[in-house]
Design a protein around this motif. Structure first.
Motif, short mmCIF file in Angstrom:
data_model
loop_
_atom_site.label_atom_id
_atom_site.label_comp_id
_atom_site.label_asym_id
_atom_site.label_seq_id
_atom_site.Cartn_x
_atom_site.Cartn_y
_atom_site.Cartn_z
N SER A 6 0.86 -1.19 0.00
CA SER A 6 0.00 0.00 0.00
C SER A 6 0.89 1.23 0.00
N VAL A 7 0.57 2.17 -0.86
CA VAL A 7 1.26 3.46 -0.89
C VAL A 7 0.22 4.53 -0.59
N ILE A 8 0.54 5.38 0.40
CA ILE A 8 -0.37 6.48 0.72
C ILE A 8 0.36 7.80 0.52
N ILE A 9 -0.40 8.79 0.13
CA ILE A 9 0.13 10.15 -0.02
C ILE A 9 -0.58 11.02 1.01
N ILE A 10 0.22 11.60 1.90
CA ILE A 10 -0.31 12.42 2.98
C ILE A 10 -0.07 13.89 2.64
N ASN A 11 -0.98 14.74 3.06
CA ASN A 11 -0.86 16.18 2.90
C ASN A 11 0.50 16.63 3.45
N PRO A 12 1.30 17.37 2.69
CA PRO A 12 2.64 17.75 3.14
C PRO A 12 2.63 18.73 4.32
N ASN A 13 1.51 19.37 4.59
CA ASN A 13 1.42 20.31 5.71
C ASN A 13 1.12 19.61 7.03
N THR A 14 0.98 18.30 7.01
CA THR A 14 0.69 17.53 8.22
C THR A 14 1.94 17.45 9.09
N ASP A 15 1.76 17.61 10.41
CA ASP A 15 2.93 17.56 11.30
C ASP A 15 3.41 16.12 11.49
N ASN A 17 4.00 14.28 14.12
CA ASN A 17 3.27 13.44 15.07
C ASN A 17 2.06 12.78 14.43
N THR A 18 1.34 13.51 13.60
CA THR A 18 0.17 12.97 12.93
C THR A 18 0.58 11.91 11.91
N ILE A 19 1.69 12.12 11.25
CA ILE A 19 2.19 11.13 10.29
C ILE A 19 2.55 9.84 11.02
N GLU A 20 3.25 9.96 12.14
CA GLU A 20 3.62 8.77 12.93
C GLU A 20 2.38 8.07 13.46
N GLU A 21 1.36 8.84 13.85
CA GLU A 21 0.11 8.26 14.34
C GLU A 21 -0.59 7.48 13.23
N THR A 22 -0.58 8.01 12.02
CA THR A 22 -1.18 7.32 10.87
C THR A 22 -0.44 6.01 10.59
N ILE A 23 0.88 6.04 10.66
CA ILE A 23 1.67 4.83 10.44
C ILE A 23 1.37 3.79 11.51
N SER A 24 1.31 4.20 12.77
CA SER A 24 1.07 3.24 13.85
C SER A 24 -0.35 2.65 13.78
N LYS A 25 -1.34 3.46 13.42
CA LYS A 25 -2.71 2.94 13.29
C LYS A 25 -2.79 1.91 12.17
N THR A 26 -2.14 2.20 11.05
CA THR A 26 -2.14 1.27 9.92
C THR A 26 -1.41 -0.02 10.29
N THR A 27 -0.28 0.11 10.95
CA THR A 27 0.49 -1.05 11.37
C THR A 27 -0.31 -1.91 12.35
N PHE A 78 -8.14 4.43 5.42
CA PHE A 78 -7.47 5.41 4.57
C PHE A 78 -8.46 6.47 4.07
N ARG A 79 -9.67 6.04 3.68
CA ARG A 79 -10.68 6.98 3.19
C ARG A 79 -11.15 7.93 4.29
N ILE A 80 -11.25 7.43 5.52
CA ILE A 80 -11.73 8.24 6.64
C ILE A 80 -10.71 9.31 7.04
N ASN A 81 -9.43 8.99 6.94
CA ASN A 81 -8.37 9.89 7.38
C ASN A 81 -8.30 11.10 6.45
N GLU A 82 -8.57 12.27 6.99
CA GLU A 82 -8.61 13.50 6.19
C GLU A 82 -7.23 13.96 5.72
N ASN A 83 -6.16 13.46 6.32
CA ASN A 83 -4.81 13.86 5.93
C ASN A 83 -4.30 13.07 4.72
N ILE A 84 -4.92 11.94 4.42
CA ILE A 84 -4.48 11.12 3.29
C ILE A 84 -5.14 11.63 2.01
N LEU A 85 -4.30 12.06 1.07
CA LEU A 85 -4.79 12.59 -0.20
C LEU A 85 -5.19 11.47 -1.16
#
Length: 94
Positions: A6-15, A17-27, A78-85
């Motif tokens: 799976s490849v995800i593209i996250i909004n580049p303005n995301t901090d 901590n939020t990126i790490e949280e997204t990774i841990s939730k997916t994992t 992934f669809r629910i997460n507003e930071n994932i483009l």
């Protein structure tokens, strides 16, 4: 169990901590019925076209093994997460 990527593209303005949280939730979601083999943080890259007014995106790649039934839940999250483009999930050949 099948192998997936799976490849995800996250909004580049995301901090960070939020990126790490997204990774841990997916994992966590994957490890309930499978295992993560590799996570690659590819960093910020230029997009081919603007997505939600963003010209760049933070790319993350997940390689994992899981049951096919888990894929629907991962993509729903992934669809629910507003930071994932954008995201894509593909089955890898053995």
């Amino acid at each position: 169990m099948n192998k997936y990527e799976s490849v995800i593209i996250i909004n580049p303005n995301t901090d960070e901590n939020t990126i790490e949280e997204t990774i841990s939730k997916t994992t966590d979601l994957i490890t309930k019925q499978g295992k993560v083999t590799q996570i690659d943080k590819l960093g910020v890259k230029k997009l081919a076209y603007a997505i939600q007014r963003c010209k760049e995106g933070y790319y993350i790649s997940f390689d994992y093994e899981t049951d096919p039934s888990v894929i629907a839940e991962i993509e729903r999250q992934f669809r629910i997460n507003e930071n994932i483009l954008k995201f894509i999930t593909v089955r890898k050949d053995d």
